[in-house]
Design an enzyme around this catalytic site. Structure first.
Site, short mmCIF file in Angstrom:
data_model
loop_
_atom_site.label_atom_id
_atom_site.label_comp_id
_atom_site.label_asym_id
_atom_site.label_seq_id
_atom_site.Cartn_x
_atom_site.Cartn_y
_atom_site.Cartn_z
N THR A 179 -3.54 -4.87 -0.09
CA THR A 179 -4.09 -5.82 -1.05
C THR A 179 -2.95 -6.66 -1.61
O THR A 179 -1.85 -6.15 -1.79
CB THR A 179 -4.73 -5.04 -2.21
OG1 THR A 179 -5.90 -4.40 -1.71
CG2 THR A 179 -5.11 -5.92 -3.37
N ARG B 41 -19.64 -2.29 -0.33
CA ARG B 41 -18.69 -1.55 -1.17
C ARG B 41 -17.66 -2.53 -1.75
O ARG B 41 -17.07 -3.32 -1.05
CB ARG B 41 -17.99 -0.48 -0.32
CG ARG B 41 -16.96 0.36 -1.09
CD ARG B 41 -15.57 -0.24 -1.00
NE ARG B 41 -14.56 0.58 -1.66
CZ ARG B 41 -13.33 0.15 -1.91
NH1 ARG B 41 -12.95 -1.06 -1.57
NH2 ARG B 41 -12.46 0.93 -2.51
N GLY C 51 -14.23 -2.55 -4.40
CA GLY C 51 -13.27 -1.67 -5.06
C GLY C 51 -12.86 -2.20 -6.41
O GLY C 51 -13.65 -2.84 -7.12
N ASP C 52 -11.61 -1.94 -6.77
CA ASP C 52 -11.11 -2.33 -8.08
C ASP C 52 -10.65 -3.78 -8.13
O ASP C 52 -10.59 -4.38 -9.21
CB ASP C 52 -9.92 -1.43 -8.44
CG ASP C 52 -8.81 -1.50 -7.39
OD1 ASP C 52 -9.12 -1.61 -6.19
OD2 ASP C 52 -7.63 -1.49 -7.78
N THR D 281 -3.05 -2.10 -6.51
CA THR D 281 -3.47 -1.83 -5.13
C THR D 281 -3.53 -0.31 -4.95
O THR D 281 -2.74 0.42 -5.54
CB THR D 281 -2.50 -2.45 -4.11
OG1 THR D 281 -2.91 -2.09 -2.79
CG2 THR D 281 -1.06 -1.98 -4.32
N GLY D 282 -4.47 0.14 -4.14
CA GLY D 282 -4.58 1.57 -3.93
C GLY D 282 -6.02 1.98 -3.76
O GLY D 282 -6.89 1.15 -3.45
N GLY E 207 -9.24 2.16 -4.64
CA GLY E 207 -9.93 1.38 -5.66
C GLY E 207 -10.83 2.17 -6.58
O GLY E 207 -10.85 1.92 -7.80
N1 ASP Z 1 -7.63 -1.47 -3.93
C1 ASP Z 1 -8.28 -1.96 -2.73
C2 ASP Z 1 -9.70 -1.50 -2.73
O1 ASP Z 1 -9.96 -0.37 -3.11
C3 ASP Z 1 -7.63 -1.51 -1.47
C4 ASP Z 1 -6.16 -1.74 -1.35
O2 ASP Z 1 -5.49 -1.91 -2.36
O3 ASP Z 1 -5.65 -1.79 -0.21
O4 ASP Z 1 -10.56 -2.25 -2.32
#
Ligand code: ASP
Length: 295
Positions: free
Chosen positions: A153, A181, A183-184, A204-205, A207
């Site tokens: 991300t 779906r 995410g965050d 990022t992570g 989510g």
């Molecule tokens: N945070 C992002 C999500 O959950 C994914 C990512 O950071 O790679 O959609």
């Protein structure tokens, strides 16, 4: 590695160009993210990960620390620069689209289809042991995978000459995500937050875990109410995320120009640039920021 350093440098220089010519933090964030959305090595815009159905569905958000105005888009499939679209939502909302009572969407046909689908699902769920096992495996399967890959991300935080902070995030989400779906990244307070009185944050992570810990707003809260600095507040929130088996990292900048990159993943591609104009980048967790010179 060289490509990542070069890609980060390009984004930093694009954002810095805006700031150096007197532009706003919001425009700098957009300029930096636009570069990464064009660069296929990042999980945003071109090069975003695929959904379970083999599509690219993009999420993005942006926030202005001066006015606390924010915009976001989720699941977009045909917008070249999701971050710019999030900003249009921020500046032009309510966005003038025709609204109707939700009942307007109901048709008997679709309702019957839903019932059939639910009946089928019931049958599947009746194979009880197998389903439960499958669910458990899915969890086990997702987590090691999440752990190993460096989150792709993209995000940017910026501070302009007038002391305004801004943050933005753009992503394709998680590989193999199921339909719809999100995410965050498009959730203000989870993946993105900016407030001139405190910090600008982009995350990022995993989510779901960043949503459950209100990660970005949580950094703002700790900074504001506990008086923690960017590193301490960021580390504390990453610990909360780790406690529920989440992984990832954040980029944090405060209104005095202090910054931190807390993370519990093996690495996070990151960089910073200040008024000296020299882009500094790093990839692995324990790596110091350095100026990368292409050979
Ligand atoms: N945070 C992002 C999500 O959950 C994914 C990512 O950071 O790679 O959609």
């Amino acid at each position: 590695q060289a490509e990542y350093h070069a890609g980060l440098q390009k984004a930093l220089l694009a954002g810095n160009k805006v700031l150096a010519s007197g532009g706003t933090a919001i425009d700098a964030v957009k300029a930096a993210i636009n570069e990464m959305e064009l660069n296929p090595i990042f999980n945003a815009g071109r090069g975003a990960v695929f959904t379970n159905e083999g599509k690219n569905e993009l999420d993005s958000s942006i926030m202005d620390g001066k006015t606390l105005m924010a915009g976001a888009v989720a699941g977009v499939t045909n917008i070249k620069h999701p971050i710019n679209c999030a900003d249009i939502v921020r500046t032009k909302s309510p966005h003038g689209a025709e609204t109707v009572d939700p009942k307007w969407f109901l048709t008997q046909n679709r309702y019957d289809q839903l019932k059939k689908a639910q009946e089928k699902e019931q049958v599947i769920l009746d194979h009880d042991g197998a389903t439960k096992k499958k669910t458990a495996n899915a969890e086990l399967y997702i987590d090691p995978l999440m752990y190993d890959y460096k989150y792709g991300t993209v995000g940017a935080v910026a501070l302009d000459k007038d002391g305004n902070l801004a943050a933005g995030t753009s992503t394709g989400g998680m590989t193999n995500k199921r339909y719809g779906r999100i995410g965050d990244s498009p959730v203000i307070g989870a993946g993105t937050y900016a407030n001139n009185k405190s910090v600008a944050v982009s995350a990022t992570g995993s989510g779901e875990k960043f949503i459950r810990t209100s990660a970005a707003f949580n950094v703002h809260s700790r900074y504001t109410h506990l008086g923690e600095n960017v590193q301490k507040a960021g580390d504390a929130v990453i610990k909360e995320i780790g406690d529920i088996k989440g992984t990832g990292g954040m980029i944090i900048l405060d209104a005095k120009g202090n910054f931190a990159f807390p993370m519990n993943s093996g690495g996070m591609h990151r960089g910073m640039i200040d008024s000296k104009g020299v882009p500094m980048t790093a990839m692995f967790g324990d790596e110091q920021l350095r100026h990368f010179k292409a050979k």
